[in-house]
Scaffold this motif. Structure first.
Motif, PDB file in Angstrom:
ATOM      1  N   UNK A  33      35.894  36.248  47.903  1.00  0.00           N
ATOM      2  CA  UNK A  33      36.376  34.826  47.251  1.00  0.00           C
ATOM      3  C   UNK A  33      35.502  33.921  48.011  1.00  0.00           C
ATOM      4  N   UNK A  34      34.491  33.217  47.554  1.00  0.00           N
ATOM      5  CA  UNK A  34      34.101  31.895  48.567  1.00  0.00           C
ATOM      6  C   UNK A  34      34.292  30.654  47.530  1.00  0.00           C
ATOM      7  N   UNK A  53      50.311  23.639  45.154  1.00  0.00           N
ATOM      8  CA  UNK A  53      51.105  24.322  46.437  1.00  0.00           C
ATOM      9  C   UNK A  53      50.181  24.419  47.482  1.00  0.00           C
ATOM     10  N   UNK A  54      50.574  23.775  48.731  1.00  0.00           N
ATOM     11  CA  UNK A  54      49.516  24.063  49.852  1.00  0.00           C
ATOM     12  C   UNK A  54      49.229  25.304  50.321  1.00  0.00           C
ATOM     13  N   UNK A  55      47.677  25.736  50.333  1.00  0.00           N
ATOM     14  CA  UNK A  55      47.382  27.013  50.880  1.00  0.00           C
ATOM     15  C   UNK A  55      47.136  26.853  52.351  1.00  0.00           C
ATOM     16  N   UNK A  62      45.815  30.607  55.939  1.00  0.00           N
ATOM     17  CA  UNK A  62      46.675  30.187  55.302  1.00  0.00           C
ATOM     18  C   UNK A  62      47.392  31.349  54.552  1.00  0.00           C
ATOM     19  N   UNK A  63      48.274  30.915  53.345  1.00  0.00           N
ATOM     20  CA  UNK A  63      48.962  32.075  52.743  1.00  0.00           C
ATOM     21  C   UNK A  63      48.313  32.752  51.899  1.00  0.00           C
ATOM     22  N   UNK A  64      48.613  34.002  51.432  1.00  0.00           N
ATOM     23  CA  UNK A  64      47.989  34.851  50.685  1.00  0.00           C
ATOM     24  C   UNK A  64      46.865  35.365  50.879  1.00  0.00           C
ATOM     25  N   UNK A  65      46.504  35.489  52.187  1.00  0.00           N
ATOM     26  CA  UNK A  65      45.172  36.006  52.668  1.00  0.00           C
ATOM     27  C   UNK A  65      44.024  35.019  52.909  1.00  0.00           C
ATOM     28  N   UNK A  66      44.304  33.828  52.401  1.00  0.00           N
ATOM     29  CA  UNK A  66      43.256  32.881  52.260  1.00  0.00           C
ATOM     30  C   UNK A  66      42.815  32.312  53.744  1.00  0.00           C
ATOM     31  N   UNK A 107      38.993  39.766  50.075  1.00  0.00           N
ATOM     32  CA  UNK A 107      39.285  40.780  48.848  1.00  0.00           C
ATOM     33  C   UNK A 107      40.092  40.085  47.754  1.00  0.00           C
ATOM     34  N   UNK A 108      39.612  39.802  46.676  1.00  0.00           N
ATOM     35  CA  UNK A 108      40.313  39.022  45.508  1.00  0.00           C
ATOM     36  C   UNK A 108      41.345  39.994  44.880  1.00  0.00           C
ATOM     37  N   UNK A 109      42.308  39.569  44.525  1.00  0.00           N
ATOM     38  CA  UNK A 109      43.319  40.159  43.797  1.00  0.00           C
ATOM     39  C   UNK A 109      43.723  39.265  42.551  1.00  0.00           C
ATOM     40  N   UNK A 110      44.017  40.037  41.396  1.00  0.00           N
ATOM     41  CA  UNK A 110      44.387  39.416  40.057  1.00  0.00           C
ATOM     42  C   UNK A 110      45.302  38.263  40.206  1.00  0.00           C
ATOM     43  N   UNK A 111      46.048  38.294  40.924  1.00  0.00           N
ATOM     44  CA  UNK A 111      47.131  37.210  41.160  1.00  0.00           C
ATOM     45  C   UNK A 111      46.441  35.767  41.871  1.00  0.00           C
TER      46      UNK A 111
END
Lengths: 116, 114
Positions: free
Chosen positions: B19-20, B45-47, B59-63, B80-84
């Protein structure tokens, strides 16, 4: 739980009928702000407040009023709503002045307004 | 006027792909920079945020995002993108220290295909 709450979450009204959207935060934040979100335009600031009794215009203040009589509350008032104010509205808050501008802004869940 | 630009109002990736999401700001003075995420029917929500410490911010969620002064950019990535991850992402900048307000980009809607 630290949060920003808004009410109502959804509102349908008619042109010219005064309405108020409430916003409350429980984090003792000095700074509060209102934004509107429209497709393709992102978030645009309507009004903000740096503390009690201190409010100032943002980028799109026309047709809106605010007041800040208490630290925790920052209601948004539409005196005479028009269809072009149909939008998604967000309230936000953050601590002020302690981080030199790097403080995180916390957002409410949003209020979806439809003006017929 | 100072501004922030997000290239691409819609980005679509396959699950597991990189993801970019691009963000450029307009100022010779580096501002504070933020990425927010908005999931459907929710608030922002702050990443992550850049506040002039490390240029690579996790940041959060692997970003993560990297501040590049020479390019006036703060692009958001995830290996690696996830559906969520399907959501709308907003880059925001803050100029003027404590006195300035947050300026948002127009947002990029990320779709993730199975």
């Amino acid at each position: 739980e630290a949060q920003v709450t808004q009410n109502p979450r959804y509102l349908i009204t008619v042109t010219g009928k005064k309405l108020t959207v409430t916003c409350s935060q429980n984090m003792n934040h000095e700074y509060m702000s209102w934004y509107r979100q429209d497709p393709g335009l992102g978030l645009r600031q309507i009004y903000y407040s740096m503390n009690v009794e201190v409010t100032d215009k943002g980028d799109v203040p026309e047709g809106y009023k605010v007041s800040r009589k208490e630290k925790r509350n920052f209601p948004l008032i539409l005196e005479s709503p028009s269809p072009n104010q149909t939008s998604l509205y967000f309230c936000a808050s953050k601590a002020w002045g302690t981080g030199g501008g790097r403080e995180t802004q916390y957002f409410g869940p949003g209020t979806r307004l439809l003006v017929l | 006027a100072q501004s922030v630009t997000q290239l691409g109002s819609h980005v679509s990736v396959s699950e597991g792909a990189l993801v970019l999401l691009r963000c450029n700001y307009s100022s010779s003075v580096p501002p504070y920079l933020f990425w927010y995420v908005q999931y459907p029917n929710q608030g922002l929500q702050l990443l992550l945020k850049y506040t002039s410490a490390a240029t690579l911010v996790k940041g959060i969620n692997g970003f993560e995002a990297e501040f590049k002064k020479s390019e006036t950019s703060f692009h958001l990535t995830k290996p690696s993108a996830h559906m969520s991850d399907a959501a709308e992402y907003f880059c925001a900048v803050k100029y003027g220290g404590s006195q300035g307000n947050l300026i948002f980009g127009k947002g990029t809607k990320l779709s993730v295909k199975p």
